[in-house]
Design a protein around this motif. Structure first.
Motif, PDB file in Angstrom:
ATOM      1  N   LEU A  88      -9.640   5.151  -3.993  1.00 26.46           N
ATOM      2  CA  LEU A  88      -8.704   5.230  -3.515  1.00 26.46           C
ATOM      3  C   LEU A  88      -8.407   3.675  -2.838  1.00 26.46           C
ATOM      4  CD1 LEU A  88      -5.721   7.651  -2.752  1.00 26.46           C
ATOM      5  CD2 LEU A  88      -7.697   7.768  -1.264  1.00 26.46           C
ATOM      6  N   VAL A  89      -7.323   3.815  -3.086  1.00 27.47           N
ATOM      7  CA  VAL A  89      -6.800   2.406  -2.068  1.00 27.47           C
ATOM      8  C   VAL A  89      -6.141   2.159  -0.835  1.00 27.47           C
ATOM      9  CG1 VAL A  89      -7.127   0.690  -4.131  1.00 27.47           C
ATOM     10  CG2 VAL A  89      -5.495   1.018  -3.188  1.00 27.47           C
ATOM     11  N   PRO A  90      -5.775   2.004   0.066  1.00 29.05           N
ATOM     12  CA  PRO A  90      -5.524   2.690   0.921  1.00 29.05           C
ATOM     13  C   PRO A  90      -3.533   2.168   1.105  1.00 29.05           C
ATOM     14  CG  PRO A  90      -6.161  -0.057   1.924  1.00 29.05           C
ATOM     15  CD  PRO A  90      -7.143   1.355   0.586  1.00 29.05           C
ATOM     16  N   PRO A  91      -3.048   2.303   1.145  1.00 33.74           N
ATOM     17  CA  PRO A  91      -1.570   2.107   1.341  1.00 33.74           C
ATOM     18  C   PRO A  91      -1.649   0.993   1.365  1.00 33.74           C
ATOM     19  CG  PRO A  91      -1.550   3.669   2.813  1.00 33.74           C
ATOM     20  CD  PRO A  91      -2.334   3.763   2.297  1.00 33.74           C
ATOM     21  N   SER A  92      -1.471   0.301   2.189  1.00 29.45           N
ATOM     22  CA  SER A  92      -0.985  -1.067   2.961  1.00 29.45           C
ATOM     23  C   SER A  92      -1.477  -1.863   1.335  1.00 29.45           C
ATOM     24  CB  SER A  92      -2.278  -1.895   3.950  1.00 29.45           C
ATOM     25  OG  SER A  92      -4.329  -1.237   3.304  1.00 29.45           O
ATOM     26  N   GLU A  93      -2.990  -1.890   1.143  1.00 30.48           N
ATOM     27  CA  GLU A  93      -3.102  -2.289  -0.084  1.00 30.48           C
ATOM     28  C   GLU A  93      -2.157  -2.598  -0.819  1.00 30.48           C
ATOM     29  OE1 GLU A  93      -5.787  -5.138  -2.278  1.00 30.48           O
ATOM     30  OE2 GLU A  93      -5.789  -4.124  -0.141  1.00 30.48           O
ATOM     31  N   VAL A  94      -2.069  -0.948  -1.658  1.00 31.47           N
ATOM     32  CA  VAL A  94      -0.573  -0.928  -3.086  1.00 31.47           C
ATOM     33  C   VAL A  94       0.678  -1.903  -2.317  1.00 31.47           C
ATOM     34  CG1 VAL A  94       1.313   0.598  -3.513  1.00 31.47           C
ATOM     35  CG2 VAL A  94      -2.074   1.490  -3.090  1.00 31.47           C
ATOM     36  N   ALA A  95       1.107  -1.948  -1.117  1.00 35.00           N
ATOM     37  CA  ALA A  95       2.118  -2.353  -0.317  1.00 35.00           C
ATOM     38  C   ALA A  95       1.921  -4.135  -1.144  1.00 35.00           C
ATOM     39  CB  ALA A  95       2.837  -2.372   0.636  1.00 35.00           C
ATOM     40  N   ARG A  96       0.794  -4.545  -1.247  1.00 35.37           N
ATOM     41  CA  ARG A  96       0.273  -5.714  -0.715  1.00 35.37           C
ATOM     42  C   ARG A  96       0.230  -6.238  -2.100  1.00 35.37           C
ATOM     43  NH1 ARG A  96      -4.250  -9.167  -0.762  1.00 35.37           N
ATOM     44  NH2 ARG A  96      -5.177  -7.769  -1.623  1.00 35.37           N
ATOM     45  N   SER A  97       0.035  -5.262  -3.102  1.00 43.66           N
ATOM     46  CA  SER A  97      -0.395  -5.511  -4.540  1.00 43.66           C
ATOM     47  C   SER A  97       1.570  -5.533  -5.384  1.00 43.66           C
ATOM     48  CB  SER A  97      -0.335  -4.279  -5.397  1.00 43.66           C
ATOM     49  OG  SER A  97      -2.257  -4.546  -5.063  1.00 43.66           O
ATOM     50  N   LEU A  98       2.064  -4.264  -4.306  1.00 48.54           N
ATOM     51  CA  LEU A  98       3.465  -4.866  -4.839  1.00 48.54           C
ATOM     52  C   LEU A  98       3.697  -5.953  -4.232  1.00 48.54           C
ATOM     53  CD1 LEU A  98       4.920  -1.053  -3.837  1.00 48.54           C
ATOM     54  CD2 LEU A  98       5.303  -2.229  -6.089  1.00 48.54           C
ATOM     55  N   ALA A  99       3.570  -6.204  -3.069  1.00 49.93           N
ATOM     56  CA  ALA A  99       4.364  -7.495  -2.530  1.00 49.93           C
ATOM     57  C   ALA A  99       3.939  -9.229  -3.793  1.00 49.93           C
ATOM     58  CB  ALA A  99       4.252  -7.437  -1.597  1.00 49.93           C
ATOM     59  N   ALA A 100       2.435  -8.768  -3.877  1.00 50.40           N
ATOM     60  CA  ALA A 100       2.219  -9.444  -4.537  1.00 50.40           C
ATOM     61  C   ALA A 100       2.933  -9.887  -5.746  1.00 50.40           C
ATOM     62  CB  ALA A 100      -0.176 -10.225  -4.753  1.00 50.40           C
ATOM     63  N   MET A 101       3.248  -8.917  -6.645  1.00 50.27           N
ATOM     64  CA  MET A 101       3.365  -8.665  -8.566  1.00 50.27           C
ATOM     65  C   MET A 101       5.077  -9.302  -8.126  1.00 50.27           C
ATOM     66  SD  MET A 101       2.148  -5.334 -10.324  1.00 50.27           S
ATOM     67  CE  MET A 101       2.111  -3.796  -9.042  1.00 50.27           C
ATOM     68  N   THR A 102       5.743  -8.788  -7.118  1.00 45.25           N
ATOM     69  CA  THR A 102       6.962  -9.286  -6.913  1.00 45.25           C
ATOM     70  C   THR A 102       7.332 -10.468  -7.228  1.00 45.25           C
ATOM     71  OG1 THR A 102       7.371  -7.208  -5.231  1.00 45.25           O
ATOM     72  CG2 THR A 102       9.648  -8.791  -5.340  1.00 45.25           C
ATOM     73  N   ALA A 103       6.345 -11.572  -5.709  1.00 45.98           N
ATOM     74  CA  ALA A 103       6.316 -12.877  -5.370  1.00 45.98           C
ATOM     75  C   ALA A 103       5.902 -13.305  -7.089  1.00 45.98           C
ATOM     76  CB  ALA A 103       5.304 -12.991  -4.823  1.00 45.98           C
ATOM     77  N   SER A 104       5.415 -12.284  -7.737  1.00 44.58           N
ATOM     78  CA  SER A 104       5.007 -13.455  -9.259  1.00 44.58           C
ATOM     79  C   SER A 104       6.446 -13.403 -10.423  1.00 44.58           C
ATOM     80  CB  SER A 104       3.200 -13.430  -9.079  1.00 44.58           C
ATOM     81  OG  SER A 104       3.501 -11.864 -10.207  1.00 44.58           O
ATOM     82  N   GLY A 105       7.194 -12.174  -9.336  1.00 40.79           N
ATOM     83  CA  GLY A 105       7.596 -11.741 -10.620  1.00 40.79           C
ATOM     84  C   GLY A 105       7.988 -10.979 -11.530  1.00 40.79           C
ATOM     85  N   GLU A 106       6.545 -10.842 -11.802  1.00 40.99           N
ATOM     86  CA  GLU A 106       5.156  -9.614 -12.965  1.00 40.99           C
ATOM     87  C   GLU A 106       6.357  -8.623 -12.692  1.00 40.99           C
ATOM     88  OE1 GLU A 106       1.285  -7.759 -13.275  1.00 40.99           O
ATOM     89  OE2 GLU A 106       1.342  -9.516 -12.581  1.00 40.99           O
ATOM     90  N   LEU A 107       6.384  -7.759 -11.191  1.00 43.75           N
ATOM     91  CA  LEU A 107       7.594  -6.790 -10.777  1.00 43.75           C
ATOM     92  C   LEU A 107       8.644  -6.664 -11.963  1.00 43.75           C
ATOM     93  CD1 LEU A 107       6.192  -3.988 -10.216  1.00 43.75           C
ATOM     94  CD2 LEU A 107       7.658  -4.663  -8.083  1.00 43.75           C
ATOM     95  N   GLN A 108       9.819  -7.347 -11.410  1.00 45.77           N
ATOM     96  CA  GLN A 108      10.921  -7.653 -11.735  1.00 45.77           C
ATOM     97  C   GLN A 108      11.464  -6.862 -13.402  1.00 45.77           C
ATOM     98  OE1 GLN A 108       9.754  -9.296  -9.008  1.00 45.77           O
ATOM     99  NE2 GLN A 108      10.754 -10.167  -7.786  1.00 45.77           N
ATOM    100  N   ALA A 109       9.487  -8.296 -14.173  1.00 44.91           N
ATOM    101  CA  ALA A 109      10.004  -8.238 -15.475  1.00 44.91           C
ATOM    102  C   ALA A 109       9.681  -7.179 -15.854  1.00 44.91           C
ATOM    103  CB  ALA A 109       8.955  -9.692 -16.259  1.00 44.91           C
ATOM    104  N   HIS A 110       8.833  -6.351 -15.365  1.00 46.81           N
ATOM    105  CA  HIS A 110       8.709  -4.455 -15.985  1.00 46.81           C
ATOM    106  C   HIS A 110       9.575  -3.865 -16.065  1.00 46.81           C
ATOM    107  CE1 HIS A 110       4.204  -5.148 -17.467  1.00 46.81           C
ATOM    108  NE2 HIS A 110       4.092  -5.736 -15.845  1.00 46.81           N
ATOM    109  N   ILE A 111      10.353  -3.836 -14.766  1.00 47.71           N
ATOM    110  CA  ILE A 111      11.344  -3.662 -14.545  1.00 47.71           C
ATOM    111  C   ILE A 111      12.900  -3.187 -15.425  1.00 47.71           C
ATOM    112  CG2 ILE A 111      13.084  -2.340 -12.338  1.00 47.71           C
ATOM    113  CD1 ILE A 111      10.606  -3.139 -10.541  1.00 47.71           C
TER     114      ILE A 111
END
Lengths: 258, 291, 261
Positions: C45-68
């Motif tokens: 289990l990782v804390p929600p802050s970690e999840v938020a950080r991953s989301l931010a990082a993936m958004t910054a790299s454009g990876e998340l947008q590509a998947h979506i």
């Protein structure tokens, strides 16, 4: 008005209804002979079915899948009904759990598979959890709605005859909510069934119709796959039909139950 | 609640009640006012209601829709305790529901998920009637309303008139000191109405408990009531109380009933002009209202 | 269990009140606190802050947008195909008795099969590339739309047609003023159900076989024991499912309001 070939005659309807599947079969046979090996001819499917039945694989798979689906249903659905009813009766609980549950509900149930797989490993336990969750939500939502919309006029009758809380729940809320609770359970059943097949296909662990389907895909065995799909359809149909009969029996007090 | 003597045998004089010496079913309403808040502003629905009902009396209340007569019944039965003034049954101020007071609604309100028998028996749930006697009591009351043979029927299998009679049986089974009837025949067709009116008269004559019936059918009010309370709307007030000095059972053709009917109708239609509602169909289209 | 930092509390109730947010926020805080105590290893289990950080990082790299983007593109194309086919098929069997007699038995038989059971067969025929995913989405959308269209058209009360006859309404008027308004609500409901089903099936298909998309992102996360990525996928898939449902409901409401107005 009714000629010999009229659509209102049952045999005529039956014959016409058969036309489409037969045409499909013919096309399929032609594809199988004219084309590549992925198209197993219809005859091969029959042979595959016979073989799968003879060596007990099919029965084994069916039982495994049924066990998983009903295991999940028997865990998830009662929990869902209990939670929904409790939330419908007691507002604070609704406030406390409602937003959380409605949030969790948005995630496609299959989407939980990777997470739960990480936690509990890919196997029987994970599948059971996902199937239970799939059964939980429809039961919870419908039971909640059923209890929440019990007509006030019936509640007033309860007040006039001095009903206490338990009596109110037992004689008014639960029976009045019963149609929706059963609707929820019907949905739970369908969702549990779908989730079972889905998790079996995705995890490929143990035995089960979905496992065999997935295996057939990797082995390019269309015949086996079609047999398992047919078995899935048949089982789904039978379970659903039995449940509808149960529902009709429980709701025989309704003017015309669906 | 009483448990010994049972009702339902015609000819028997005082069945049911077992508090000898104590007054039974005397209703007194004094200085009653009631307001609802509608659209953020209080609106008075009942104004200065004063009425005394003797034990065993049958009082009818007539009036146009919106005159607060149903609200009045809800206050008497105890479903709404938020009122100013006094509503007392046998000297006790009414603030909640009680098995002393039964009510029959316009919609029968039988639970659709229970049979006729189960519905009636459910009313006995919180009485101290011994368990082994309940079945007999229920059967007696089903017989009282002439529904023998329909014990196992579900409400949707009963006709409107039958369901309403079943609701009357349910209300009577607890032997209330006071039975309230809230337009019990409002949803029935004309012929069934006449039939059930006769039934109510017969039941009242065998039971002799106090009954208060709200209706908008003047003829019905006169046929059944020892007295008829005429109410006017906006806000609901008692306009007049008419004594119907005729013995029961009554003859519908009685000239007195017809004369009184004309009088009351004249009164209801003439006075209603002050209200905003159109005065013409106030009395004669019962099925149009409240549905 | 996971809660979702990004989600609105809607779905919960008709009226929005800030108090509604309280329990989920409390849970979120509890989750964060539990992780900070070090009770759970980061693989569990990782804390929600970690999840938020991953989301931010993936958004910054454009990876998340590509998947979506990939997922939504598949959903759009597949849904469009399935819905149009469903509308056509549903109308056909509703309007023609012959078509109903000929096709409904087969249709109802196939309806018994969970769409997800077609996934392996689709892989067999179409491979694991785009056509497979689009086909699966189209099938998932087809059935609810076809059934809703059929029910909608057949559900128009006979009395309305009789009224139309009494007033000698001409056919174009009949279709425009009675048939369409009467069927639109049912069809819209069918479309909404189809959309959410299609989304679920798409996630499943991507979990099974894909090189991109939200489902694939989660599956990769699982294989790499990246629980933050898996949780991010849960959040995003839930959020998208929620928004699709809400959007469809809004359209539905607007359309039915136009009808009653």
């Amino acid at each position: 008005m009714t000629g010999l070939l009229s659509l209102s005659r049952a045999p005529v309807r039956f014959a016409i209804g058969l036309a489409a599947p037969v045409l499909l079969l013919l096309w399929w046979q032609w594809q199988a002979t004219a084309h590549i090996s992925t198209f197993a001819p219809p005859g091969a499917v029959g042979q595959a079915a016979a073989a799968l039945i003879r060596d007990g694989t099919l029965l084994n798979d069916m039982l495994a899948t049924l066990g998983r689906a009903f295991g999940g249903l028997f865990i998830g659905a009662p929990l869902g009904v209990a939670t929904g009813v409790a939330m419908g009766i007691w507002r604070p609980l609704d406030r406390l759990l409602g937003p959380l549950l409605h949030g969790l509900r948005q995630v496609p149930m299959i989407g939980w598979l990777p997470l739960i797989g990480l936690w509990f490993g890919v196997g029987e336990g994970t599948e059971l959890i996902v199937v239970s969750m799939s059964a939980f939500f429809p039961a919870m939502l419908n039971s909640h709605a059923g209890v929440a919309q019990v007509e006030r006029r019936y509640e007033e009758v309860g007040r006039i005859y001095g009903f206490g809380t338990v009596q109110r729940i037992r004689f008014i809320l639960l029976p009045a909510a019963m149609p929706l609770v059963l609707t929820g359970l019907t949905q739970s059943l369908a969702f549990a069934w779908i989730a079972t097949i889905g998790t079996e296909i995705l995890t490929g662990a143990g035995s089960g119709l979905g496992v065999t389907m997935q295996l057939a895909q990797t082995q390019q065995r269309l015949d086996i796959m079609l047999v398992t799909i047919a078995a899935t359809a048949l089982l789904g149909f039978v379970i659903n039909h039995l449940f509808l009969r149960l529902r009709r029996r429980l709701l025989r007090w309704q003017p015309s139950s669906l | 609640m009483s448990a010994d003597t049972r009702p339902a045998r015609p000819g028997q004089d005082h069945p049911g009640q077992n508090h000898p010496g104590k007054e039974r079913g005397a209703l007194s309403i004094a200085g009653l006012n009631k307001s609802f808040v509608i659209g953020g502003r209080p609106r008075r629905v009942l104004e200065d209601i004063n009425l005394t009902v003797r034990p065993g009396e049958f009082v009818s209340i007539v009036g146009a829709s919106g005159c607060g007569k149903s609200t009045l019944l809800r206050l008497i039965v105890g479903l709404d305790a938020d009122y100013a003034g006094d509503v007392r049954l046998d000297g006790q101020r009414i603030s909640t529901t009680s098995l002393d007071r039964g009510i029959v609604f316009q919609d029968h309100r039988l639970f659709p998920w229970m049979t006729l028998e189960q519905n009636i028996e459910l009313a006995l749930l919180n009485t101290d009637t011994p368990k082994e006697r309940r079945a007999q009591i229920v059967a007696d009351h089903i017989a009282l309303v002439n529904l023998k043979g329909f014990e196992k029927a579900y409400p949707h299998q009963l006709s409107g008139g039958m369901a309403q009679r079943a609701a009357i049986a349910r209300a009577l089974v607890t032997e209330p000191k006071l039975l309230l009837l809230d337009e019990p025949l409002g949803a029935l067709d004309a012929l069934t109405r006449v039939h059930v009116q006769n039934e109510i008269q017969r039941i009242w004559m065998t039971q002799r408990s106090t009954m208060v019936m709200v209706t908008h059918d003047v003829e019905e009010a006169l046929y059944l009531g020892d007295r008829v309370v005429v109410m006017s709307p906006n806000p609901g007030r008692i306009r007049r109380i008419v004594e119907v000095d005729l013995p029961h059972p009554r003859d519908r053709r009685s000239p007195l009933l017809h004369r009184l009917k004309d009088e009351i109708l004249a009164e209801l239609t003439s006075g209603a002009g002050q209200g905003e509602e159109e005065p013409t169909n106030l009395v004669h289209l019962p099925n149009r209202e409240e549905r | 269990m996971a809660s979702r930092p990004l989600s609105t509390p809607a779905g919960a109730g008709r009226r929005f009140s800030p108090g509604v947010m309280l329990p989920p926020l409390a849970l979120l805080a509890l989750w964060q606190a539990a992780c900070l105590t070090g009770l759970f290893p980061a693989q569990v289990l990782v804390p929600p802050s970690e999840v938020a950080r991953s989301l931010a990082a993936m958004t910054a790299s454009g990876e998340l947008q590509a998947h979506i983007g990939d997922s939504l593109w598949r959903l759009l194309i597949g849904f469009a195909i399935g819905a149009v086919a469903g509308l056509a098929f549903g109308s056909l069997i509703a309007l023609s008795r012959l078509a109903e007699t000929a096709l409904s038995p087969l249709f109802l038989t196939l309806w018994q099969v969970p769409v997800i059971a077609f996934v392996p067969m689709m892989v067999l025929f179409l491979g694991i590339d785009e056509p497979f995913k689009i086909a699966v989405v189209a099938i998932a959308a087809f059935f609810p739309v076809a059934l809703a269209t059929f029910d909608g058209i057949r559900g128009v009360p006979r009395a309305w047609f009789e009224v139309a006859r009494v007033y000698r309404t001409r056919l174009p008027d009949l279709v425009r003023r009675i048939l369409l308004p009467a069927t639109v609500p049912a069809v819209l409901t069918g479309l909404r159900v189809a959309l959410t089903r299609a989304w679920v099936v798409l996630i499943a298909a991507e979990l099974l076989a894909a090189d991109s998309g939200i489902g694939q992102m989660m599956e990769m996360g699982r294989q790499l024991f990246r629980i933050d990525v898996v949780l991010a996928g849960v959040v995003v898939s839930g959020l998208i499912g929620f928004l699709l449902d809400r959007g469809a409901r809004a359209i539905e409401r607007r359309a039915t309001r136009w009808r009653t107005a």
